[in-house]
Design an enzyme around this catalytic site. Structure first.
Site, mmCIF file in Angstrom:
data_model
loop_
_atom_site.group_PDB
_atom_site.id
_atom_site.type_symbol
_atom_site.label_atom_id
_atom_site.label_comp_id
_atom_site.label_asym_id
_atom_site.label_seq_id
_atom_site.Cartn_x
_atom_site.Cartn_y
_atom_site.Cartn_z
ATOM 1 N N ARG A 275 0.119 5.903 -2.032
ATOM 2 C CA ARG A 275 -0.191 7.212 -1.437
ATOM 3 C C ARG A 275 -0.046 7.134 0.080
ATOM 4 N NH1 ARG A 275 -5.970 6.500 -0.522
ATOM 5 N NH2 ARG A 275 -6.550 4.544 -1.508
ATOM 6 N N GLY B 85 0.806 -1.223 0.000
ATOM 7 C CA GLY B 85 0.000 0.000 0.000
ATOM 8 C C GLY B 85 0.830 1.260 0.000
ATOM 9 N N TYR C 258 -12.282 -1.934 12.596
ATOM 10 C CA TYR C 258 -10.916 -1.423 12.384
ATOM 11 C C TYR C 258 -10.058 -1.636 13.644
ATOM 12 C CZ TYR C 258 -7.317 2.087 11.105
ATOM 13 O OH TYR C 258 -6.139 2.743 10.815
HETATM 14 P P1 NAP Z 1 -4.400 5.663 2.499
HETATM 15 O O1 NAP Z 1 -3.913 7.050 2.253
HETATM 16 O O2 NAP Z 1 -5.858 5.388 2.369
HETATM 17 O O3 NAP Z 1 -3.553 4.638 1.590
HETATM 18 C C1 NAP Z 1 -3.829 3.261 1.648
HETATM 19 C C2 NAP Z 1 -2.855 2.507 0.785
HETATM 20 O O4 NAP Z 1 -3.136 1.102 0.890
HETATM 21 C C3 NAP Z 1 -2.985 2.850 -0.704
HETATM 22 O O5 NAP Z 1 -1.711 2.770 -1.280
HETATM 23 C C4 NAP Z 1 -3.890 1.724 -1.226
HETATM 24 O O6 NAP Z 1 -3.716 1.468 -2.631
HETATM 25 C C5 NAP Z 1 -3.361 0.559 -0.400
HETATM 26 N N1 NAP Z 1 -4.300 -0.550 -0.309
HETATM 27 C C6 NAP Z 1 -5.576 -0.549 0.101
HETATM 28 N N2 NAP Z 1 -6.095 -1.790 0.046
HETATM 29 C C7 NAP Z 1 -5.121 -2.604 -0.421
HETATM 30 C C8 NAP Z 1 -5.042 -3.986 -0.728
HETATM 31 N N3 NAP Z 1 -6.092 -4.799 -0.545
HETATM 32 N N4 NAP Z 1 -3.873 -4.479 -1.216
HETATM 33 C C9 NAP Z 1 -2.805 -3.681 -1.417
HETATM 34 N N5 NAP Z 1 -2.818 -2.358 -1.137
HETATM 35 C C10 NAP Z 1 -3.964 -1.830 -0.655
HETATM 36 O O7 NAP Z 1 -4.044 5.195 4.008
HETATM 37 P P2 NAP Z 1 -2.975 5.795 5.048
HETATM 38 O O8 NAP Z 1 -3.660 6.827 5.850
HETATM 39 O O9 NAP Z 1 -1.700 6.099 4.366
HETATM 40 O O10 NAP Z 1 -2.788 4.520 6.020
HETATM 41 C C11 NAP Z 1 -1.748 3.579 5.836
HETATM 42 C C12 NAP Z 1 -1.767 2.607 7.014
HETATM 43 O O11 NAP Z 1 -1.619 3.327 8.244
HETATM 44 C C13 NAP Z 1 -3.087 1.819 7.141
HETATM 45 O O12 NAP Z 1 -2.811 0.512 7.587
HETATM 46 C C14 NAP Z 1 -3.839 2.586 8.203
HETATM 47 O O13 NAP Z 1 -4.781 1.786 8.871
HETATM 48 C C15 NAP Z 1 -2.696 3.006 9.108
HETATM 49 N N6 NAP Z 1 -3.018 4.175 9.926
HETATM 50 C C16 NAP Z 1 -3.317 5.379 9.369
HETATM 51 C C17 NAP Z 1 -3.607 6.450 10.205
HETATM 52 C C18 NAP Z 1 -3.946 7.806 9.673
HETATM 53 O O14 NAP Z 1 -4.265 8.692 10.490
HETATM 54 N N7 NAP Z 1 -3.868 8.062 8.380
HETATM 55 C C19 NAP Z 1 -3.596 6.293 11.593
HETATM 56 C C20 NAP Z 1 -3.284 5.047 12.125
HETATM 57 C C21 NAP Z 1 -2.986 3.993 11.292
HETATM 58 P P3 NAP Z 1 -4.620 2.279 -3.727
HETATM 59 O O15 NAP Z 1 -4.069 3.685 -3.791
HETATM 60 O O16 NAP Z 1 -4.383 1.529 -4.987
HETATM 61 O O17 NAP Z 1 -6.022 2.238 -3.234
#
Ligand code: NAP
Length: 249
Positions: free
Chosen positions: A16, A13, A157
């Protein structure tokens, strides 16, 4: 700095958000990058170009569903063929399907479990043979403060992110004697597309409750991952490192 010079990392992932920032920071530190994404083909191609031209490392994006066991195995097999080894696995791919439990569907539960938790099992299993034969590996699993604190409207989640912590501590115990480490990062409120969906009012409410009074940047999380992936942390395993502006104390 070249803290990851000559290493190869898999990041799920990374088209982005946090995953992209981890890919950039790793490449800046000399690491070759194989990354996956779900559907953002153009963004992935741009990142591949950026990493190879700006940081002169080997980089390749793969459209591969981390929730699928067989696809994860072929994804990793292809990387081992092309890159020759895997030093670091970052299980970052994750999604939200928020709803109050009263209204949550079975699909919303299953999708979160498959993408957020089963994916961590899939990729770790697929890399295991390589890590064991190398007698080296650093696994970094992306959980969330919500997996420790819980959050109304996110029972699916939170359960998936808590599951990651139990899984990682068990893997650290199983594989420590083979010099394979496994740690967890729990980001707090990080400004990405995932959190942008919440809107201005919710953003303000969240930041008011954070001791540092602001949301974090993807690079804040990426910096912790550089430490866990590098030889600066060779005596660190089974740990949960929070990057949350003090939300979790
Ligand atoms: P994001 O901006 O929504 O990006 C998600 C990424 O995961 C994208 O590259 C997406 O690819 C990819 N993805 C989604 N489903 C997938 C699958 N089935 N197989 C392979 N790739 C997949 O999310 P983020 O905010 O950067 O979060 C990244 C991680 O940090 C996640 O695990 C999230 O739960 C964790 N997290 C985030 C936050 C926060 O505040 N943002 C806080 C705590 C934890 P596409 O672009 O192709 O859809």
């Amino acid at each position: 700095m070249n803290l990851l010079e000559g290493k190869t990392a898999i990041i799920t992932g990374a088209s982005r958000g946090i995953g992209k920032s981890i890919a950039e920071k790793f490449a800046e530190n000399g690491c070759n990058i194989a990354f996956s994404y779900a559907s953002s083909v153009e963004k992935a191609q741009e990142l591949e170009k950026e990493l190879t031209s700006k940081y002169s490392v080997k980089a390749k994006g793969f459209q591969s569903n981390a929730a699928d066991f067989d696809s994860s195995q072929s994804f990793v097999d292809e990387i081992v063929n092309e890159f020759g080894k895997i030093d670091i696995l970052v299980n970052n791919a994750g999604i939200t399907r928020d709803n109050l439990l009263m209204r949550m569907s079975e699909d919303q539960w299953d999708e979160i479990m498959n993408v957020n938790l089963k994916s961590v099992f899939n990729l770790t299993k697929a890399c295991l043979r390589t890590f064991l034969s190398q007698k080296y590996g650093s696994i970094i699993n992306m959980s969330s403060v919500v997996g420790v604190m819980g959050n109304a409207g996110q029972s699916n989640y939170a359960a998936s992110k808590a599951g990651i912590i139990g899984f990682s501590k068990s893997v650290a115990k199983e594989l420590g004697s083979r010099n394979v480490r496994c740690n967890v990062v729990t980001p707090g409120f990080i400004e990405t597309e995932m959190t942008a969906e919440l809107g201005e009012e919710a953003l303000k409410k969240w930041s008011d409750g954070i001791p540092l009074k602001r949301g974090g940047q993807p690079s804040d999380v990426a910096n912790a991952c550089v430490y866990l992936g590098s030889d600066m942390s060779t005596y660190v395993t089974g740990q949960v490192i929070s990057v949350c502006g003090g939300m979790l104390m």
